[in-house]
Design a protein around this motif. Structure first.
Motif, mmCIF file in Angstrom:
data_model
loop_
_atom_site.group_PDB
_atom_site.id
_atom_site.type_symbol
_atom_site.label_atom_id
_atom_site.label_comp_id
_atom_site.label_asym_id
_atom_site.label_seq_id
_atom_site.Cartn_x
_atom_site.Cartn_y
_atom_site.Cartn_z
ATOM 1 N N VAL A 75 -6.180 0.511 10.399
ATOM 2 C CA VAL A 75 -6.503 1.891 10.753
ATOM 3 C C VAL A 75 -6.345 2.843 9.566
ATOM 4 O O VAL A 75 -6.953 3.918 9.535
ATOM 5 C CB VAL A 75 -5.624 2.349 11.937
ATOM 6 N N CYS A 76 -5.576 2.451 8.546
ATOM 7 C CA CYS A 76 -5.357 3.322 7.388
ATOM 8 C C CYS A 76 -6.598 3.426 6.502
ATOM 9 O O CYS A 76 -6.731 4.371 5.714
ATOM 10 C CB CYS A 76 -4.182 2.818 6.552
ATOM 11 N N TYR A 125 -7.563 1.357 3.996
ATOM 12 C CA TYR A 125 -7.378 0.988 2.590
ATOM 13 C C TYR A 125 -8.553 0.125 2.122
ATOM 14 O O TYR A 125 -9.102 -0.675 2.872
ATOM 15 C CB TYR A 125 -6.077 0.196 2.414
ATOM 16 N N GLY A 126 -8.894 0.269 0.862
ATOM 17 C CA GLY A 126 -9.961 -0.531 0.269
ATOM 18 C C GLY A 126 -9.446 -1.863 -0.224
ATOM 19 O O GLY A 126 -8.408 -1.930 -0.889
ATOM 20 N N TYR A 127 -10.176 -2.914 0.096
ATOM 21 C CA TYR A 127 -9.764 -4.273 -0.258
ATOM 22 C C TYR A 127 -10.003 -4.556 -1.731
ATOM 23 O O TYR A 127 -11.078 -4.295 -2.259
ATOM 24 C CB TYR A 127 -10.541 -5.276 0.600
ATOM 25 N N VAL A 128 -8.987 -5.074 -2.419
ATOM 26 C CA VAL A 128 -9.119 -5.586 -3.781
ATOM 27 C C VAL A 128 -8.867 -7.097 -3.772
ATOM 28 O O VAL A 128 -9.678 -7.876 -4.253
ATOM 29 C CB VAL A 128 -8.140 -4.887 -4.749
ATOM 30 N N ASN A 129 -7.724 -7.490 -3.193
ATOM 31 C CA ASN A 129 -7.430 -8.889 -2.895
ATOM 32 C C ASN A 129 -6.468 -8.893 -1.705
ATOM 33 O O ASN A 129 -6.060 -7.817 -1.246
ATOM 34 C CB ASN A 129 -6.894 -9.639 -4.136
ATOM 35 N N PRO A 130 -6.079 -10.047 -1.160
ATOM 36 C CA PRO A 130 -5.293 -10.054 0.075
ATOM 37 C C PRO A 130 -4.013 -9.233 0.040
ATOM 38 O O PRO A 130 -3.542 -8.777 1.089
ATOM 39 C CB PRO A 130 -5.001 -11.546 0.281
ATOM 40 N N THR A 131 -3.408 -9.040 -1.124
ATOM 41 C CA THR A 131 -2.165 -8.269 -1.188
ATOM 42 C C THR A 131 -2.279 -7.064 -2.126
ATOM 43 O O THR A 131 -1.261 -6.500 -2.539
ATOM 44 C CB THR A 131 -1.001 -9.176 -1.646
ATOM 45 N N LEU A 132 -3.496 -6.650 -2.426
ATOM 46 C CA LEU A 132 -3.711 -5.477 -3.274
ATOM 47 C C LEU A 132 -4.795 -4.608 -2.640
ATOM 48 O O LEU A 132 -5.948 -5.042 -2.493
ATOM 49 C CB LEU A 132 -4.128 -5.897 -4.688
ATOM 50 N N TRP A 133 -4.421 -3.370 -2.247
ATOM 51 C CA TRP A 133 -5.334 -2.469 -1.541
ATOM 52 C C TRP A 133 -5.161 -1.057 -2.120
ATOM 53 O O TRP A 133 -4.074 -0.698 -2.585
ATOM 54 C CB TRP A 133 -5.005 -2.443 -0.047
ATOM 55 N N ASN A 134 -6.233 -0.251 -2.083
ATOM 56 C CA ASN A 134 -6.117 1.105 -2.627
ATOM 57 C C ASN A 134 -7.019 2.084 -1.890
ATOM 58 O O ASN A 134 -7.821 1.712 -1.026
ATOM 59 C CB ASN A 134 -6.433 1.109 -4.131
ATOM 60 N N ASN A 135 -6.879 3.360 -2.244
ATOM 61 C CA ASN A 135 -7.723 4.456 -1.750
ATOM 62 C C ASN A 135 -7.868 4.474 -0.222
ATOM 63 O O ASN A 135 -8.958 4.272 0.321
ATOM 64 C CB ASN A 135 -9.118 4.378 -2.386
ATOM 65 N N PRO A 136 -6.777 4.749 0.515
ATOM 66 C CA PRO A 136 -6.886 4.810 1.978
ATOM 67 C C PRO A 136 -7.766 5.982 2.408
ATOM 68 O O PRO A 136 -7.645 7.089 1.888
ATOM 69 C CB PRO A 136 -5.442 5.006 2.434
ATOM 70 N N SER A 137 -8.652 5.730 3.355
ATOM 71 C CA SER A 137 -9.537 6.787 3.845
ATOM 72 C C SER A 137 -8.915 7.571 4.998
ATOM 73 O O SER A 137 -9.383 8.657 5.329
ATOM 74 C CB SER A 137 -10.872 6.175 4.308
ATOM 75 N N PRO A 182 -5.094 8.108 5.610
ATOM 76 C CA PRO A 182 -3.676 7.839 5.328
ATOM 77 C C PRO A 182 -2.708 8.385 6.358
ATOM 78 O O PRO A 182 -1.532 8.012 6.358
ATOM 79 C CB PRO A 182 -3.459 8.507 3.965
ATOM 80 N N MET A 183 -3.174 9.283 7.240
ATOM 81 C CA MET A 183 -2.289 9.860 8.243
ATOM 82 C C MET A 183 -2.421 9.193 9.609
ATOM 83 O O MET A 183 -1.801 9.625 10.579
ATOM 84 C CB MET A 183 -2.590 11.362 8.382
ATOM 85 N N ALA A 184 -3.200 8.127 9.683
ATOM 86 C CA ALA A 184 -3.461 7.491 10.979
ATOM 87 C C ALA A 184 -2.231 6.798 11.538
ATOM 88 O O ALA A 184 -2.101 6.640 12.758
ATOM 89 C CB ALA A 184 -4.616 6.496 10.858
ATOM 90 N N ASP A 185 -1.326 6.368 10.676
ATOM 91 C CA ASP A 185 -0.142 5.617 11.118
ATOM 92 C C ASP A 185 0.976 5.856 10.111
ATOM 93 O O ASP A 185 0.712 6.018 8.913
ATOM 94 C CB ASP A 185 -0.482 4.122 11.208
ATOM 95 N N ASP A 222 2.923 3.802 8.969
ATOM 96 C CA ASP A 222 2.979 2.685 8.030
ATOM 97 C C ASP A 222 2.016 2.851 6.866
ATOM 98 O O ASP A 222 2.150 2.158 5.845
ATOM 99 C CB ASP A 222 2.669 1.369 8.752
ATOM 100 N N CYS A 223 1.029 3.741 7.014
ATOM 101 C CA CYS A 223 0.048 3.929 5.936
ATOM 102 C C CYS A 223 0.727 4.405 4.654
ATOM 103 O O CYS A 223 0.359 3.994 3.551
ATOM 104 C CB CYS A 223 -1.015 4.946 6.362
ATOM 105 N N ALA A 224 1.736 5.284 4.789
ATOM 106 C CA ALA A 224 2.434 5.825 3.621
ATOM 107 C C ALA A 224 3.488 4.860 3.095
ATOM 108 O O ALA A 224 3.952 5.003 1.959
ATOM 109 C CB ALA A 224 3.084 7.157 3.981
ATOM 110 N N ILE A 225 3.870 3.879 3.908
ATOM 111 C CA ILE A 225 4.908 2.928 3.499
ATOM 112 C C ILE A 225 4.328 1.791 2.673
ATOM 113 O O ILE A 225 5.006 1.212 1.819
ATOM 114 C CB ILE A 225 5.636 2.368 4.748
#
Length: 270
Positions: free
Chosen positions: A176-177, A179-191, A193-196, A198-201
């Motif tokens: 729901v945050c 985040y853009g996929y880079v690899n399974p454990t690397l994500w960036n640029n959430p569209s 960020p206030m949806a949950d 956990d988005c900020a964590i």
């Protein structure tokens, strides 16, 4: 004690001894599954119960084979207590694992987990032990092997993979945050960020990821529930067999006691 009853009791005790093997096996299997090694709740109770069943059944077998009525009486008492404990463990496991907190995510092959949908008792247990559990999770390879064992070339390939509950909630940010996929454990640029909360964590630091997220706690419990449900099959079968073994053993013991009493009665008139 009559020879026939002696043989029957020894035989049923041997069957009871065999029943302890799947119980111990289920406990070892639970403890070895991904994430469960970090939760003591899943590691020891089943193994300890299985070992106790093994020892008590062995004592009953020895008592029947060498006609030790005191040992047999102790065996019947202890086996009754262990059967009650096994049934209590099964009822408890079903009760606390009934709600799983999972929900489908559109366009994803995996499900995600919400902590609020899990039993209160499990939530409190995890909250009380989370510092130790978190340290254990971060030092495990649950997330590291996600990309190492199955390299994903595109985000769609990753999204169509059936992830384990821990991987779906501890190794990646909530969907729901945005985040853009880079690899399974690397994500960036959430569209979003206030949806949950956990988005900020979420952190791209590989030692942090989402290990402090409520969703990670939910994923851990979802994983535990999934494995417990599988182990319960073996435990239910063992419980049913042990109950029959106990009933037959009690009947043989009472018959042998009656035969001994009758033999002494006859000897008194000889």
């Amino acid at each position: 004690m009559g020879v026939s009853n002696n043989n029957i009791t020894a035989l049923v005790n041997f069957v009871g001894l065999l029943c302890s093997v799947p119980v111990i096996g289920a406990g070892i299997w639970l403890a070895s599954k991904q994430g469960n090694e970090c939760v003591r709740l899943a590691r020891w109770p089943v193994i300890i119960l299985g070992v106790l069943l093994l020892l008590v059944s062995l004592a009953g077998f020895v008592g029947a084979y060498w006609d030790k009525q005191g040992l047999l009486a102790a065996y019947l008492f202890c086996m009754a207590a262990l059967i009650v404990l096994l049934l209590a463990l099964l009822i408890f496991a079903f009760a606390v694992s009934r709600p799983d907190g999972s929900y489908p995510v559109p366009g994803r092959a995996f499900r995600e987990y919400r902590l609020g949908g899990i039993s209160v008792w499990l939530r409190h247990y995890v909250a009380d032990h989370w510092p130790q559990i978190r340290t254990c999770l971060s030092s495990s390879d649950a997330c590291q092997k996600l990309g190492r064992n199955q390299p994903y070339l595109t985000a769609d390939q990753f999204f169509q993979t059936g992830l384990a509950p821990i991987q779906a909630r501890c190794c990646k940010p909530p969907t729901v945050c945005g985040y853009g996929y880079v690899n399974p454990t690397l994500w960036n640029n959430p569209s979003n960020p206030m949806a949950d909360v956990d988005c900020a964590i979420w952190s791209n630091d590989q030692s942090q990821l989402c290990y402090d997220c409520n969703s990670c706690k939910a994923g851990l419990l979802g994983n535990l529930r999934k494995e417990w449900r599988k182990a319960n099959v073996a435990l239910i079968i063992a419980a049913v067999v042990l109950i029959w073994v106990y009933i037959i053993g009690c009947s043989a013991f009472k018959n042998a006691q009656a035969q001994d009493l009758f033999r002494r009665y006859k000897q008194g008139f000889v």
